[in-house]
Scaffold this motif. Structure first.
Motif, PDB file in Angstrom:
ATOM      1  N   ARG A 134       0.882  -1.163   0.000  1.00 26.56           N
ATOM      2  CA  ARG A 134       0.000   0.000   0.000  1.00 26.56           C
ATOM      3  C   ARG A 134       0.923   1.217   0.000  1.00 26.56           C
ATOM      4  O   ARG A 134       1.300   1.706   1.066  1.00 26.56           O
ATOM      5  CB  ARG A 134      -0.924  -0.022   1.203  1.00 26.56           C
ATOM      6  CG  ARG A 134      -1.932  -1.151   1.115  1.00 26.56           C
ATOM      7  CD  ARG A 134      -2.984  -1.066   2.199  1.00 26.56           C
ATOM      8  NE  ARG A 134      -3.978  -2.087   1.973  1.00 26.56           N
ATOM      9  CZ  ARG A 134      -4.008  -3.266   2.594  1.00 26.56           C
ATOM     10  NH1 ARG A 134      -3.085  -3.556   3.491  1.00 26.56           N
ATOM     11  NH2 ARG A 134      -4.951  -4.135   2.327  1.00 26.56           N
ATOM     12  N   PRO A 135       1.308   1.681  -1.193  1.00 22.96           N
ATOM     13  CA  PRO A 135       2.342   2.720  -1.269  1.00 22.96           C
ATOM     14  C   PRO A 135       1.892   4.041  -0.674  1.00 22.96           C
ATOM     15  O   PRO A 135       0.755   4.470  -0.845  1.00 22.96           O
ATOM     16  CB  PRO A 135       2.602   2.850  -2.766  1.00 22.96           C
ATOM     17  CG  PRO A 135       1.360   2.339  -3.421  1.00 22.96           C
ATOM     18  CD  PRO A 135       0.793   1.301  -2.507  1.00 22.96           C
ATOM     19  N   ASP A 165       7.602   4.664  -3.447  1.00 21.83           N
ATOM     20  CA  ASP A 165       7.462   3.311  -2.903  1.00 21.83           C
ATOM     21  C   ASP A 165       7.287   2.292  -4.025  1.00 21.83           C
ATOM     22  O   ASP A 165       7.817   1.178  -3.959  1.00 21.83           O
ATOM     23  CB  ASP A 165       6.283   3.222  -1.940  1.00 21.83           C
ATOM     24  CG  ASP A 165       6.516   3.968  -0.646  1.00 21.83           C
ATOM     25  OD1 ASP A 165       7.680   4.304  -0.340  1.00 21.83           O
ATOM     26  OD2 ASP A 165       5.511   4.227   0.058  1.00 21.83           O
ATOM     27  N   VAL A 166       6.545   2.652  -5.058  1.00 21.63           N
ATOM     28  CA  VAL A 166       6.348   1.759  -6.205  1.00 21.63           C
ATOM     29  C   VAL A 166       7.663   1.586  -6.955  1.00 21.63           C
ATOM     30  O   VAL A 166       8.013   0.476  -7.369  1.00 21.63           O
ATOM     31  CB  VAL A 166       5.239   2.291  -7.139  1.00 21.63           C
ATOM     32  CG1 VAL A 166       5.054   1.362  -8.340  1.00 21.63           C
ATOM     33  CG2 VAL A 166       3.916   2.465  -6.388  1.00 21.63           C
ATOM     34  N   ASP A 176      -1.540  -2.189  -4.115  1.00 21.99           N
ATOM     35  CA  ASP A 176      -2.882  -1.656  -3.891  1.00 21.99           C
ATOM     36  C   ASP A 176      -2.858  -0.162  -4.198  1.00 21.99           C
ATOM     37  O   ASP A 176      -2.421   0.646  -3.384  1.00 21.99           O
ATOM     38  CB  ASP A 176      -3.302  -1.902  -2.446  1.00 21.99           C
ATOM     39  CG  ASP A 176      -4.725  -1.490  -2.153  1.00 21.99           C
ATOM     40  OD1 ASP A 176      -5.373  -0.878  -3.036  1.00 21.99           O
ATOM     41  OD2 ASP A 176      -5.196  -1.774  -1.039  1.00 21.99           O
ATOM     42  N   MET A 177      -3.317   0.189  -5.386  1.00 20.93           N
ATOM     43  CA  MET A 177      -3.223   1.565  -5.865  1.00 20.93           C
ATOM     44  C   MET A 177      -4.186   2.528  -5.169  1.00 20.93           C
ATOM     45  O   MET A 177      -4.113   3.739  -5.386  1.00 20.93           O
ATOM     46  CB  MET A 177      -3.464   1.591  -7.379  1.00 20.93           C
ATOM     47  CG  MET A 177      -2.426   0.800  -8.173  1.00 20.93           C
ATOM     48  SD  MET A 177      -0.764   1.451  -8.031  1.00 20.93           S
ATOM     49  CE  MET A 177      -0.931   2.956  -8.980  1.00 20.93           C
ATOM     50  N   VAL A 178      -5.055   2.019  -4.323  1.00 21.87           N
ATOM     51  CA  VAL A 178      -6.035   2.859  -3.630  1.00 21.87           C
ATOM     52  C   VAL A 178      -5.360   3.969  -2.827  1.00 21.87           C
ATOM     53  O   VAL A 178      -5.903   5.058  -2.682  1.00 21.87           O
ATOM     54  CB  VAL A 178      -6.947   1.986  -2.734  1.00 21.87           C
ATOM     55  CG1 VAL A 178      -7.827   2.829  -1.835  1.00 21.87           C
ATOM     56  CG2 VAL A 178      -7.806   1.079  -3.604  1.00 21.87           C
ATOM     57  N   THR A 179      -4.156   3.713  -2.329  1.00 19.10           N
ATOM     58  CA  THR A 179      -3.473   4.726  -1.516  1.00 19.10           C
ATOM     59  C   THR A 179      -2.845   5.832  -2.350  1.00 19.10           C
ATOM     60  O   THR A 179      -2.428   6.849  -1.801  1.00 19.10           O
ATOM     61  CB  THR A 179      -2.403   4.075  -0.617  1.00 19.10           C
ATOM     62  OG1 THR A 179      -1.464   3.384  -1.441  1.00 19.10           O
ATOM     63  CG2 THR A 179      -3.030   3.108   0.375  1.00 19.10           C
ATOM     64  N   LEU A 180      -2.759   5.639  -3.655  1.00 16.18           N
ATOM     65  CA  LEU A 180      -2.274   6.698  -4.558  1.00 16.18           C
ATOM     66  C   LEU A 180      -3.483   7.266  -5.280  1.00 16.18           C
ATOM     67  O   LEU A 180      -3.772   6.897  -6.418  1.00 16.18           O
ATOM     68  CB  LEU A 180      -1.244   6.146  -5.556  1.00 16.18           C
ATOM     69  CG  LEU A 180       0.059   5.633  -4.973  1.00 16.18           C
ATOM     70  CD1 LEU A 180       0.964   5.113  -6.085  1.00 16.18           C
ATOM     71  CD2 LEU A 180       0.767   6.705  -4.164  1.00 16.18           C
ATOM     72  N   ALA A 181      -4.200   8.157  -4.618  1.00 17.35           N
ATOM     73  CA  ALA A 181      -5.478   8.613  -5.143  1.00 17.35           C
ATOM     74  C   ALA A 181      -5.673  10.122  -5.006  1.00 17.35           C
ATOM     75  O   ALA A 181      -6.775  10.594  -4.745  1.00 17.35           O
ATOM     76  CB  ALA A 181      -6.616   7.867  -4.442  1.00 17.35           C
ATOM     77  N   THR A 182      -4.617  10.878  -5.218  1.00 17.06           N
ATOM     78  CA  THR A 182      -4.693  12.327  -5.079  1.00 17.06           C
ATOM     79  C   THR A 182      -5.039  12.983  -6.410  1.00 17.06           C
ATOM     80  O   THR A 182      -4.479  12.633  -7.443  1.00 17.06           O
ATOM     81  CB  THR A 182      -3.351  12.887  -4.565  1.00 17.06           C
ATOM     82  OG1 THR A 182      -3.064  12.277  -3.308  1.00 17.06           O
ATOM     83  CG2 THR A 182      -3.383  14.392  -4.418  1.00 17.06           C
ATOM     84  N   VAL A 183      -5.947  13.940  -6.358  1.00 17.48           N
ATOM     85  CA  VAL A 183      -6.201  14.825  -7.506  1.00 17.48           C
ATOM     86  C   VAL A 183      -5.269  16.013  -7.302  1.00 17.48           C
ATOM     87  O   VAL A 183      -5.455  16.804  -6.390  1.00 17.48           O
ATOM     88  CB  VAL A 183      -7.677  15.270  -7.575  1.00 17.48           C
ATOM     89  CG1 VAL A 183      -7.882  16.255  -8.712  1.00 17.48           C
ATOM     90  CG2 VAL A 183      -8.586  14.054  -7.732  1.00 17.48           C
ATOM     91  N   ASP A 190      -3.509  10.914  -9.565  1.00 21.40           N
ATOM     92  CA  ASP A 190      -2.813   9.657  -9.323  1.00 21.40           C
ATOM     93  C   ASP A 190      -3.600   8.510  -9.932  1.00 21.40           C
ATOM     94  O   ASP A 190      -4.834   8.574 -10.069  1.00 21.40           O
ATOM     95  CB  ASP A 190      -2.653   9.412  -7.821  1.00 21.40           C
ATOM     96  CG  ASP A 190      -1.586  10.275  -7.178  1.00 21.40           C
ATOM     97  OD1 ASP A 190      -0.746  10.848  -7.908  1.00 21.40           O
ATOM     98  OD2 ASP A 190      -1.586  10.370  -5.932  1.00 21.40           O
ATOM     99  N   GLY A 191      -2.892   7.432 -10.232  1.00 25.14           N
ATOM    100  CA  GLY A 191      -3.511   6.278 -10.879  1.00 25.14           C
ATOM    101  C   GLY A 191      -4.597   5.611 -10.064  1.00 25.14           C
ATOM    102  O   GLY A 191      -5.512   5.005 -10.615  1.00 25.14           O
ATOM    103  N   GLY A 192      -4.540   5.692  -8.743  1.00 30.28           N
ATOM    104  CA  GLY A 192      -5.554   5.074  -7.900  1.00 30.28           C
ATOM    105  C   GLY A 192      -6.794   5.921  -7.681  1.00 30.28           C
ATOM    106  O   GLY A 192      -7.741   5.489  -7.021  1.00 30.28           O
TER     107      GLY A 192
END
Length: 171
Positions: free
Chosen positions: A17-18, A23-24, A60-67, A78-80
């Motif tokens: 969960r980056p 981290d990726v 788990d890309m959910v943690t990379l979810a910034t506009v 972000d991709g998530g």
């Protein structure tokens, strides 16, 4: 070890969960050195196990979810990021993407990895025809920015590439 299709089950060794794109990058470098397979998972809506990996690492890309930015002609996300969350910020500004998938809880990176076909694709094309630029973490752990004019081969491969040419971490 499961996805929306519930047909394929692959047990990973770990789930990352980056906290950041870096981290990726670190994971991909480590995975390359140690011959570990990696799969990205957005919202887990694949139907044939594409977001799973046996004895590997699922990101788990959910943690990379910034506009990061919205302006009159495009957005940087972000991709998530889920399409629903992007719309929550664009609609108050009178803006929407030219085309959307029919289920808005999917991630931007996920739909770009698969094509992103929705009900307006006949008019404006799928998501992959509307994205201007991507940041991709390649299989060797390089963070690469690509577009229709810069690193074109990666841009073309990453769009609809099922995550096989790198993980889309920003669009």
């Amino acid at each position: 070890a499961d996805d929306f299709g519930h047909l394929v089950h692959r047990q990973p060794l770990a789930v990352l969960r980056p906290g950041s794109v870096n981290d990726v990058v670190k994971l991909m470098k480590f995975a390359r050195r140690n011959n570990i397979h990696v799969a990205a998972r957005g919202q887990g809506h694949s139907t044939q196990g594409q977001a799973q990996v046996e004895a590997g690492v699922v990101v788990d890309m959910v943690t990379l979810a910034t506009v990061h930015e919205i302006n009159p002609t495009n957005a940087l996300v972000d991709g998530g990021t889920r399409w629903l969350d992007l719309l929550a910020q664009t609609i108050p500004q009178g803006l929407t993407p030219p085309t959307l998938v029919d289920f808005l809880e999917l991630s931007v990176g996920g739909t770009l990895s698969l094509g992103g076909i929705g009900s307006q694709a006949f008019r404006f094309g799928p998501h992959v025809d509307n994205v201007l630029e991507l940041q991709v973490v390649t299989g060797v752990g390089e963070l690469v920015t690509c577009s229709a004019t810069h690193n074109v081969a990666l841009f073309d491969a990453a769009r609809s590439g099922l995550g096989q040419f790198g993980l889309i971490v920003r669009a």
